[in-house]
Design a protein around this motif. Structure first.
Motif, PDB file in Angstrom:
ATOM      1  N   SER A 107       0.850  -1.178   0.000  1.00 27.82           N
ATOM      2  CA  SER A 107       0.000   0.000   0.000  1.00 27.82           C
ATOM      3  C   SER A 107       0.887   1.230   0.000  1.00 27.82           C
ATOM      4  O   SER A 107       1.816   1.331   0.809  1.00 27.82           O
ATOM      5  CB  SER A 107      -0.910   0.024   1.228  1.00 27.82           C
ATOM      6  N   CYS A 108       0.605   2.161  -0.902  1.00 30.30           N
ATOM      7  CA  CYS A 108       1.429   3.368  -0.962  1.00 30.30           C
ATOM      8  C   CYS A 108       1.287   4.212   0.288  1.00 30.30           C
ATOM      9  O   CYS A 108       2.164   5.013   0.618  1.00 30.30           O
ATOM     10  CB  CYS A 108       1.081   4.183  -2.207  1.00 30.30           C
ATOM     11  N   GLY A 109       0.188   4.037   1.043  1.00 29.46           N
ATOM     12  CA  GLY A 109      -0.025   4.809   2.255  1.00 29.46           C
ATOM     13  C   GLY A 109       0.563   4.191   3.504  1.00 29.46           C
ATOM     14  O   GLY A 109       0.452   4.769   4.591  1.00 29.46           O
ATOM     15  N   SER A 110       1.180   2.998   3.400  1.00 31.16           N
ATOM     16  CA  SER A 110       1.716   2.311   4.579  1.00 31.16           C
ATOM     17  C   SER A 110       2.754   3.169   5.298  1.00 31.16           C
ATOM     18  O   SER A 110       3.640   3.751   4.669  1.00 31.16           O
ATOM     19  CB  SER A 110       2.367   0.991   4.166  1.00 31.16           C
ATOM     20  N   THR A 111       2.663   3.212   6.622  1.00 31.89           N
ATOM     21  CA  THR A 111       3.663   3.921   7.419  1.00 31.89           C
ATOM     22  C   THR A 111       4.831   2.972   7.672  1.00 31.89           C
ATOM     23  O   THR A 111       4.950   2.360   8.731  1.00 31.89           O
ATOM     24  CB  THR A 111       3.051   4.424   8.741  1.00 31.89           C
ATOM     25  N   SER A 112       5.692   2.871   6.683  1.00 34.68           N
ATOM     26  CA  SER A 112       6.785   1.891   6.693  1.00 34.68           C
ATOM     27  C   SER A 112       8.017   2.372   7.434  1.00 34.68           C
ATOM     28  O   SER A 112       8.990   1.626   7.564  1.00 34.68           O
ATOM     29  CB  SER A 112       7.162   1.526   5.256  1.00 34.68           C
ATOM     30  N   ARG A 113       7.992   3.628   7.920  1.00 35.51           N
ATOM     31  CA  ARG A 113       9.089   4.141   8.757  1.00 35.51           C
ATOM     32  C   ARG A 113       8.516   4.514  10.122  1.00 35.51           C
ATOM     33  O   ARG A 113       7.708   5.443  10.227  1.00 35.51           O
ATOM     34  CB  ARG A 113       9.742   5.378   8.122  1.00 35.51           C
ATOM     35  N   LEU A 114       8.912   3.774  11.138  1.00 32.43           N
ATOM     36  CA  LEU A 114       8.451   4.040  12.497  1.00 32.43           C
ATOM     37  C   LEU A 114       9.525   4.838  13.216  1.00 32.43           C
ATOM     38  O   LEU A 114      10.618   4.334  13.494  1.00 32.43           O
ATOM     39  CB  LEU A 114       8.181   2.711  13.217  1.00 32.43           C
ATOM     40  N   LEU A 115       9.224   6.100  13.525  1.00 35.39           N
ATOM     41  CA  LEU A 115      10.172   7.018  14.161  1.00 35.39           C
ATOM     42  C   LEU A 115       9.837   7.130  15.638  1.00 35.39           C
ATOM     43  O   LEU A 115       8.843   7.765  16.013  1.00 35.39           O
ATOM     44  CB  LEU A 115      10.111   8.393  13.495  1.00 35.39           C
ATOM     45  N   LEU A 116      10.635   6.486  16.491  1.00 31.15           N
ATOM     46  CA  LEU A 116      10.360   6.410  17.925  1.00 31.15           C
ATOM     47  C   LEU A 116      11.290   7.324  18.711  1.00 31.15           C
ATOM     48  O   LEU A 116      12.498   7.364  18.456  1.00 31.15           O
ATOM     49  CB  LEU A 116      10.562   4.977  18.420  1.00 31.15           C
ATOM     50  N   HIS A 117      10.719   8.023  19.691  1.00 32.60           N
ATOM     51  CA  HIS A 117      11.572   8.779  20.607  1.00 32.60           C
ATOM     52  C   HIS A 117      12.480   7.809  21.351  1.00 32.60           C
ATOM     53  O   HIS A 117      12.079   6.697  21.718  1.00 32.60           O
ATOM     54  CB  HIS A 117      10.730   9.578  21.591  1.00 32.60           C
ATOM     55  N   GLU A 118      13.705   8.217  21.597  1.00 32.29           N
ATOM     56  CA  GLU A 118      14.716   7.328  22.172  1.00 32.29           C
ATOM     57  C   GLU A 118      14.307   6.761  23.533  1.00 32.29           C
ATOM     58  O   GLU A 118      14.701   5.650  23.895  1.00 32.29           O
ATOM     59  CB  GLU A 118      16.055   8.061  22.292  1.00 32.29           C
ATOM     60  N   SER A 119      13.477   7.486  24.276  1.00 31.72           N
ATOM     61  CA  SER A 119      13.103   7.031  25.618  1.00 31.72           C
ATOM     62  C   SER A 119      12.156   5.837  25.597  1.00 31.72           C
ATOM     63  O   SER A 119      12.038   5.122  26.596  1.00 31.72           O
ATOM     64  CB  SER A 119      12.471   8.180  26.403  1.00 31.72           C
ATOM     65  N   ILE A 120      11.459   5.609  24.495  1.00 30.07           N
ATOM     66  CA  ILE A 120      10.534   4.469  24.411  1.00 30.07           C
ATOM     67  C   ILE A 120      10.957   3.462  23.346  1.00 30.07           C
ATOM     68  O   ILE A 120      10.279   2.469  23.124  1.00 30.07           O
ATOM     69  CB  ILE A 120       9.095   4.943  24.135  1.00 30.07           C
ATOM     70  N   TYR A 121      12.075   3.728  22.699  1.00 35.15           N
ATOM     71  CA  TYR A 121      12.511   2.896  21.576  1.00 35.15           C
ATOM     72  C   TYR A 121      12.614   1.424  21.956  1.00 35.15           C
ATOM     73  O   TYR A 121      12.004   0.558  21.317  1.00 35.15           O
ATOM     74  CB  TYR A 121      13.849   3.406  21.045  1.00 35.15           C
ATOM     75  N   ASN A 122      13.357   1.099  22.978  1.00 35.35           N
ATOM     76  CA  ASN A 122      13.612  -0.307  23.318  1.00 35.35           C
ATOM     77  C   ASN A 122      12.328  -1.044  23.689  1.00 35.35           C
ATOM     78  O   ASN A 122      12.109  -2.190  23.269  1.00 35.35           O
ATOM     79  CB  ASN A 122      14.622  -0.397  24.460  1.00 35.35           C
ATOM     80  N   GLU A 123      11.482  -0.394  24.469  1.00 38.28           N
ATOM     81  CA  GLU A 123      10.247  -1.043  24.903  1.00 38.28           C
ATOM     82  C   GLU A 123       9.311  -1.311  23.730  1.00 38.28           C
ATOM     83  O   GLU A 123       8.746  -2.403  23.603  1.00 38.28           O
ATOM     84  CB  GLU A 123       9.545  -0.181  25.952  1.00 38.28           C
ATOM     85  N   VAL A 124       9.151  -0.318  22.844  1.00 38.34           N
ATOM     86  CA  VAL A 124       8.275  -0.502  21.690  1.00 38.34           C
ATOM     87  C   VAL A 124       8.829  -1.590  20.765  1.00 38.34           C
ATOM     88  O   VAL A 124       8.095  -2.478  20.321  1.00 38.34           O
ATOM     89  CB  VAL A 124       8.096   0.819  20.920  1.00 38.34           C
ATOM     90  N   VAL A 125      10.107  -1.526  20.471  1.00 39.68           N
ATOM     91  CA  VAL A 125      10.704  -2.479  19.545  1.00 39.68           C
ATOM     92  C   VAL A 125      10.587  -3.904  20.076  1.00 39.68           C
ATOM     93  O   VAL A 125      10.296  -4.849  19.323  1.00 39.68           O
ATOM     94  CB  VAL A 125      12.176  -2.101  19.267  1.00 39.68           C
ATOM     95  N   SER A 126      10.807  -4.090  21.367  1.00 36.79           N
ATOM     96  CA  SER A 126      10.706  -5.425  21.953  1.00 36.79           C
ATOM     97  C   SER A 126       9.303  -5.995  21.805  1.00 36.79           C
ATOM     98  O   SER A 126       9.122  -7.149  21.372  1.00 36.79           O
ATOM     99  CB  SER A 126      11.092  -5.362  23.436  1.00 36.79           C
TER     100      SER A 126
END
Length: 485
Positions: A285-304
């Motif tokens: 889909s051309c509208g897919s949000t294929s780049r997830l930009l996370l603030h560094e303070s929540i990066y590890n928790e979200v990625v896990s």
């Protein structure tokens, strides 16, 4: 498996016909690589016939007036809904998309038909007080014959809801379906033959270099709409410019950011990231949000949490209601996605989930890939810059507002963006400054009836899905009347 389509014929001038070539193209089920149908291999001569039919029909179609066109379009929608189950099965097997989200495509397409049928009386001009003693006014008139080139991810939706504005404006249409998913268009041809006057709605199937190119360069087709890749959109612009001045709208690729601030619920972000990536149709889909930009303070928790959720997604038979992801549309697209995955690894991105064919005998054939997640992605990497059009989500880290904005805008595309924060100032500041044509705040993915959709930069030009789309299929005529008294 026998063909699911009763007749492999196109629609030209109200008649179901085979191609001038006498040849056919096989349609492949992406989940099994089996031939499930065939469609005519159209030629430039077929396009010529379709344009001739459209040119011969649009004046009468325009002449029946707003009410007449609206009635015919609503009838078209009713007949489509009568065959909705049949269209759904064909669409799922032909595209590889999972059945649950695709179930809404037919209904959404018919909703678009009815929306534009109800907007017809907005095809109005205006009076201009240029002088006090004369009458100056404008009219909106149809182009005549217009072309619509359809992508493979939602063929029936785009062939119905995204042609209705042109038809309501009084034009006749020539539709070129996608060469890797044309079977639903053959069913649509049978329906349109019953609902619309001959020549008003034409379908020419075949390969892009033959049919798409012939439609783009035809001198009598002054208005063209295309949804697809940026490179193909540029090629259409170049080809068209060689033969005539044309009005071309393009809804093209995206490398869309989902920008997450640190004040949001992590579990909500995990769910939204999966939804925004459109894994249910393989990220195609051309509208897919294929780049997830996370603030560094929540990066590890979200990625896990995200890696765990993506690993658990059920890949399987697109016709199974329980499947969360199906098969990539074609072998060519499948190989392209695999190349991007290997490039990402070579550039140093960290593979956190997926990236390989699922295990099991049912996946030995077909264009299968597990949903894929990469972490530690840097803004200059290929998977952060180029549209993959596959189930690959890239995660990046940012530390302050300006860095997030810079990463979000540092691509050639600008179709959509999604912003997640509970701070209204941050939300509005980012929404105003991100270079995207469609922005969600604290949501991701849905389109809304009447809200214009389209992109900035190389994501295209023009807008669909609102009143502006219908008006874009008209030319404006100015009339000045000299009053004698």
């Amino acid at each position: 498996m026998k063909s699911m389509v009763k007749s492999a014929r196109m629609l030209i001038g109200g008649e179901l016909v085979e191609s001038e070539s006498g040849e056919f193209v096989s349609s492949i089920d992406p989940a099994t690589e089996e031939v499930i149908g065939k469609f005519p291999a159209g030629t430039a001569r077929d396009v010529e016939k379709a344009v001739e039919a459209a040119e011969g029909s649009w004046e009468a179609w325009n002449g029946i007036g707003v009410a007449g066109r609206a009635e015919a379009l609503r009838r078209f929608g009713e007949l489509i809904m009568e065959r909705a189950d049949e269209l759904l099965e064909v669409e799922v097997r032909d595209t590889g998309n999972t059945i649950t989200p695709m179930r809404g495509d037919v209904k959404t397409g018919v909703g678009g038909i009815n929306y534009y049928a109800g907007l017809g009386y907005e095809l109005k001009g205006e009076t201009v007080p240029s002088t006090p003693n004369n009458l100056h006014l404008t009219l909106r008139e149809p182009y005549g014959t217009v072309g619509r080139i359809i992508p493979f991810n939602h063929p029936i939706l785009f062939a119905t809801g995204h042609t209705a504005g042109a038809l309501m404006a009084g034009n006749s249409v020539v539709v070129k379906p996608p060469e890797t998913a044309s079977l639903s268009a053959l069913l649509l041809a049978e329906i349109a033959q019953q609902a619309l006057p001959p020549g008003v709605f034409n379908i020419v199937t075949g390969l892009g270099p033959q049919v798409g190119a012939a439609l783009a360069v035809h001198p009598q087709v002054k208005r063209i709409a295309f949804i697809g890749s940026a490179r193909t959109g540029m090629a259409i612009q170049r080809m068209a410019a060689e033969v005539a001045v044309k009005n071309i709208t393009l809804e093209l690729g995206g490398k869309n950011p989902m920008i997450v601030f640190p004040d949001v619920n992590v579990s909500d972000i995990v769910t939204a990231a999966i939804q925004g990536m459109n894994f249910t149709w393989q990220g195609q889909s051309c509208g897919s949000t294929s780049r997830l930009l996370l603030h560094e303070s929540i990066y590890n928790e979200v990625v896990s949490q995200l890696a765990e959720r993506i690993d658990a997604m059920r890949v399987g038979n697109p016709m199974d209601e329980a499947s969360e992801m199906g098969a990539i549309n074609s072998q060519g697209q499948y190989e392209k996605v695999l190349r991007y995955i290997e490039t990402a690894k070579a550039e140093g991105a960290k593979l956190l989930a997926g990236g390989e064919r699922p295990k099991g005998p049912e996946f030995k054939r077909g264009f299968w890939l597990r949903p894929t997640l990469f972490g530690d992605v840097k803004p200059g990497m290929c998977i952060a810059q180029e549209e993959i059009f596959g189930p690959v989500l890239s995660v990046m880290k940012w530390s302050d507002f300006d860095e997030a904005l810079r990463i979000a805008n540092d691509v050639e595309y600008g179709l959509t963006a999604s912003i997640w924060t509970n701070n209204i100032d941050d939300a509005l500041a980012m929404a105003r400054r991100v270079r995207a044509g469609f922005v969600w705040v604290n949501s991701v993915g849905p389109h809304y009836r009447g809200l214009n959709y389209g992109g900035y930069k190389n994501s295209g030009v023009g807008r669909d899905e609102g009143i502006q789309e219908m008006l874009s299929y008209t030319e404006q005529k100015s009339i000045s009347i000299a009053l004698r008294n």
